[in-house]
Design an enzyme around this catalytic site. Structure first.
Site, PDB file in Angstrom:
ATOM      1  N   GLU A 109      57.245 -34.828  41.794  1.00  0.00           N
ATOM      2  CA  GLU A 109      56.649 -36.161  41.882  1.00  0.00           C
ATOM      3  C   GLU A 109      55.423 -36.128  42.803  1.00  0.00           C
ATOM      4  OE1 GLU A 109      58.161 -40.673  43.106  1.00  0.00           O
ATOM      5  OE2 GLU A 109      59.221 -38.916  43.883  1.00  0.00           O
ATOM      6  N   LYS A 124      57.057 -45.268  36.688  1.00  0.00           N
ATOM      7  CA  LYS A 124      58.351 -45.367  37.374  1.00  0.00           C
ATOM      8  C   LYS A 124      58.864 -46.802  37.355  1.00  0.00           C
ATOM      9  CE  LYS A 124      60.329 -43.766  41.793  1.00  0.00           C
ATOM     10  NZ  LYS A 124      59.954 -43.116  43.076  1.00  0.00           N
ATOM     11  N   CYS A 131      62.359 -39.619  40.271  1.00  0.00           N
ATOM     12  CA  CYS A 131      63.026 -39.726  41.567  1.00  0.00           C
ATOM     13  C   CYS A 131      64.091 -40.821  41.582  1.00  0.00           C
ATOM     14  CB  CYS A 131      61.982 -39.900  42.670  1.00  0.00           C
ATOM     15  SG  CYS A 131      62.577 -39.427  44.316  1.00  0.00           S
TER      16      CYS A 131
END
Length: 291
Positions: free
Chosen positions: A45, A121, A153
């Site tokens: 990331e 995200k 994540c």
């Protein structure tokens, strides 16, 4: 029948935001030279958006370095993928959206250098992350091999993400991570749980130390850890994912027993889901087929 996908996962420290991409091109080229059978390489990331300083300074630098999808950064990343001739997942970038929003966006480039997928995200780590949440789940196809889905994540903490990706036909979920905190042990459990409950491969590639907590790993569709970095050191994990294992596990069951995607029949009544204001409809429960 076998559908092999050789992968290389770079557990590495971030590169400074705004740095020339020549350094990343060299990094990716060196990786491919070491592991020439690689078809898909993935990075952590925000691998190209390393910032330091106070939270306020870091956010300011992220906003200053954010790039639109149609900008120079994405164009040059496509050129790197085309030069290497691999599926390139360079981690997520800090994207400046068309209406000014700031997104944490994962990218996938084909071996021809084409941007085939971008995923914003959905679950930023609040209140620490300044990003606007994305509004959709994303999968893409590797022709002749299978379908890949993205999570980033903290998305892994929300089972709805992996469930929707699997329902959309994903056979591999790639989860680029920049975990710098003490909860990596829990993330390893979540990687296995998401793989088990959705019968997919989960690939979690974290940032190396000293910033990140490392321990990248690959989990198979029955929840077995195939390979894992033992610590925070910079390293490359390699594996060959046979995507036909997903077909096998979904057909015969995890441990030869559990076939969650075949739980319902078309004559079962829909199950109301008050939390979502929706329902599970048995007629639409099964995953999408690859096109």
């Amino acid at each position: 029948m076998s559908r092999p996908l050789p992968v290389a996962l770079a557990q590495a420290g971030p590169r400074p935001a705004g740095a020339p991409l020549s350094g990343f091109a060299e990094e990716a080229g060196t990786l491919l030279a070491r592991f020439p059978q690689t078809r898909l390489m993935a990075f952590p990331e925000l691998h190209l958006f390393g910032v330091d300083g106070s939270p306020q300074d870091a956010e300011r630098r992220l906003r200053e370095s954010a790039q639109p999808l149609g900008g120079r950064l994405v164009r040059e990343l496509g050129e790197i993928a085309g030069d290497l001739g691999v599926w390139l997942l360079p981690g997520s970038i800090c994207e400046r959206g068309p209406e000014g929003g700031l997104f944490n966006t994962a990218l996938a480039f084909s071996p021809e250098g084409r941007l085939v997928a971008h995923y914003r995200k959905v679950f930023p780590w609040r209140p620490r992350e300044p990003y606007t949440p994305g509004d959709r789940f994303v999968v893409f196809d590797i022709p002749g091999t299978g379908r890949v889905g993205f999570s980033i994540c903290y998305d892994a903490w929300f089972p709805e993400v992996a469930r929707h990706l699997a329902w959309m036909g994903a056979e591999v979920i790639v989860n680029p991570v920049m975990t710098t905190t003490g909860d990596r042990a829990q993330e390893l459990v979540l990687a296995r749980a998401n793989a088990i409950t959705n019968q997919v491969y989960v690939v979690s590639v974290n940032t190396a130390g000293p910033l990140g907590t490392g321990r990248s790993l690959v989990v198979d569709p029955e929840g077995r850890v195939r390979t894992e970095a033992p610590d925070t050191s910079a390293t490359v994990l390699t594996d060959v994912l046979d995507l036909d294992d997903v077909t096998r596990v979904r057909t015969y069951g995890t441990a030869g027993l559990n076939r969650m995607w075949s739980q319902f029949t078309d004559t079962d009544r829909p199950l109301e889901l008050p939390l979502y204001g929706g329902r599970i409809d048995p007629r639409s429960w099964r995953p999408a087929r690859r096109g």
